[in-house]
Design a protein around this motif. Structure first.
Motif, PDB file in Angstrom:
ATOM      1  N   GLU A   1      12.445  26.724 -97.417  1.00 32.63           N
ATOM      2  CA  GLU A   1      12.709  25.607 -98.245  1.00 32.63           C
ATOM      3  C   GLU A   1      13.358  24.632 -97.691  1.00 32.63           C
ATOM      4  O   GLU A   1      13.170  23.459 -97.862  1.00 32.63           O
TER       5      GLU A   1
ATOM      6  N   GLU B   1       3.228  27.870-102.700  1.00 35.23           N
ATOM      7  CA  GLU B   1       3.729  27.254-103.903  1.00 35.23           C
ATOM      8  C   GLU B   1       4.366  26.036-103.597  1.00 35.23           C
ATOM      9  O   GLU B   1       4.023  24.954-104.574  1.00 35.23           O
ATOM     10  N   LEU B   2       4.801  25.692-102.633  1.00 41.47           N
ATOM     11  CA  LEU B   2       5.588  24.389-102.001  1.00 41.47           C
ATOM     12  C   LEU B   2       4.395  23.422-101.825  1.00 41.47           C
ATOM     13  O   LEU B   2       4.912  22.340-101.506  1.00 41.47           O
TER      14      LEU B   2
ATOM     15  N   ARG C   1       5.922  31.743-101.101  1.00 37.41           N
ATOM     16  CA  ARG C   1       6.538  30.432-101.397  1.00 37.41           C
ATOM     17  C   ARG C   1       6.086  29.469-100.761  1.00 37.41           C
ATOM     18  O   ARG C   1       6.276  28.207-101.370  1.00 37.41           O
TER      19      ARG C   1
END
Length: 333
Positions: free
Chosen positions: A291, A49-50, A46
């Motif tokens: 996140e 991806e960010l 993740r």
């Protein structure tokens, strides 16, 4: 080395550019809570991806297991990733502390072992994890420089080093980064380290930028930590100090509530505002917290908010040392 969707920052003057927030991976295999390899790998994926490009590990984390975990997670995804690892902070197979080793003949051995565990041909940023007091820093960094010449390492750094050590090391081979603990409640770097780095053109990579999770407000009591959590050994988490430190969080919470932010985002935004030559590496093994941390890049605190936080957390405000005294002495701090 750039990633889509996340602002970039330059670390030092040697050409290393990475995402403005990196990912500290140590807690994925040791020290904090229970390991969860599946979620840890998902968190790394993740992060990629960010747009996170800086991933930080060490041969000391989990006695090499952390590097192996990262190897599996980045397989087939190496392009655009800046891998940072470290050597010289010796650990036994079960995490036993074994002192430091900065001998020139050990440096290439440690590097080759890390390359093998990481499954890569080159480490982007290679640090001395702890300075060996028995070896001149010129000898250690000289051996690291030979790794750069051999194409095994791209950029060099030191961890937890004093200003004179930084100067001597940098004169031997230009450094790109110094990694130190730096956060709202640990501002030691501001007195001498930051001015030295700015003068020499070296970047700062703050670890534990959220105070080992304390600044996020995640802990309301010491019972929130499992018995094996390493934070129990840190003075600031021990009885008496812990309760005193909880009182420090009031201004962080006030700003977070007023802005609709998480407390950790406020703490990270304050740190990011201190200097554009630093890249914090908050650690987590959970996508949720990753996140949240990454979103702090988009938070701009007002000058008044920054001043309020700085005034509420002057250097030395935290109750308790950041490490046990015997460890600070070994680190020369």
């Amino acid at each position: 080395m750039t990633g889509a969707g996340l602002a970039q920052r330059r670390i030092g003057a040697q050409g290393l550019t990475v995402s403005s927030v990196g990912l500290g991976c140590s807690g994925m295999t040791s020290d904090y809570g229970l390991p969860d390899d599946v979620e840890s790998v998902a968190t790394i994926h993740r992060a990629i991806e960010l747009g996170v490009t800086l991933f930080d590990t060490s041969d000391a984390y989990g006695a090499g297991r952390n590097e192996e975990l990262i190897a599996g997670a980045i397989k087939g995804r190496r392009d655009g990733i800046a891998l940072a690892s470290k050597f010289g902070n010796i650990r036994g197979p079960n995490g036993e502390r074994g002192g430091t080793n900065g001998h020139p003949d050990y440096v290439p051995q440690a590097c080759e072992a890390s390359l093998k565990r990481l499954g890569v041909d080159v480490i982007d940023l290679y640090y001395v994890h702890r300075i060996d007091p028995n070896v001149p820093i010129e000898d250690t960094v000289g051996a690291m420089a030979r790794l750069v010449e051999a194409g095994k390492v791209r950029y060099l750094g030191l961890c937890e080093a004093g200003p004179q050590t930084i100067r001597r090391a940098h004169a031997t081979h230009p450094l790109s980064a110094v990694q130190m603990e730096y956060s709202l409640w640990t501002r030691d770097a501001e007195a001498e380290i930051l001015p030295t780095l700015k003068e020499l053109g070296i970047g700062l990579v703050p670890y534990s930028p959220l105070g080992r999770g304390f600044l996020t407000g995640a802990f309301s009591s010491r019972d929130d930590l499992i018995s094996t959590d390493r934070r129990h050994a840190h003075p600031r988490f021990q009885e008496g100090n812990f309760e005193e430190n909880l009182r420090l969080l009031a201004p962080v919470e006030a700003i977070a509530t007023a802005r609709g932010l998480a407390k950790g985002q406020v703490a990270l935004a304050w740190l990011l505002a201190q200097w554009d030559g630093l890249v914090p590496i908050p650690g987590t093994k959970r996508r949720r917290w990753l996140e949240e941390n990454i979103a702090a890049v988009d938070v701009t605190l007002t000058a008044d908010e920054i001043a309020r936080l700085s005034d509420a957390f002057p250097p030395g405000a935290a109750s308790g040392l950041r490490y046990p005294e015997f460890q600070l002495k070994k680190m020369g701090i």
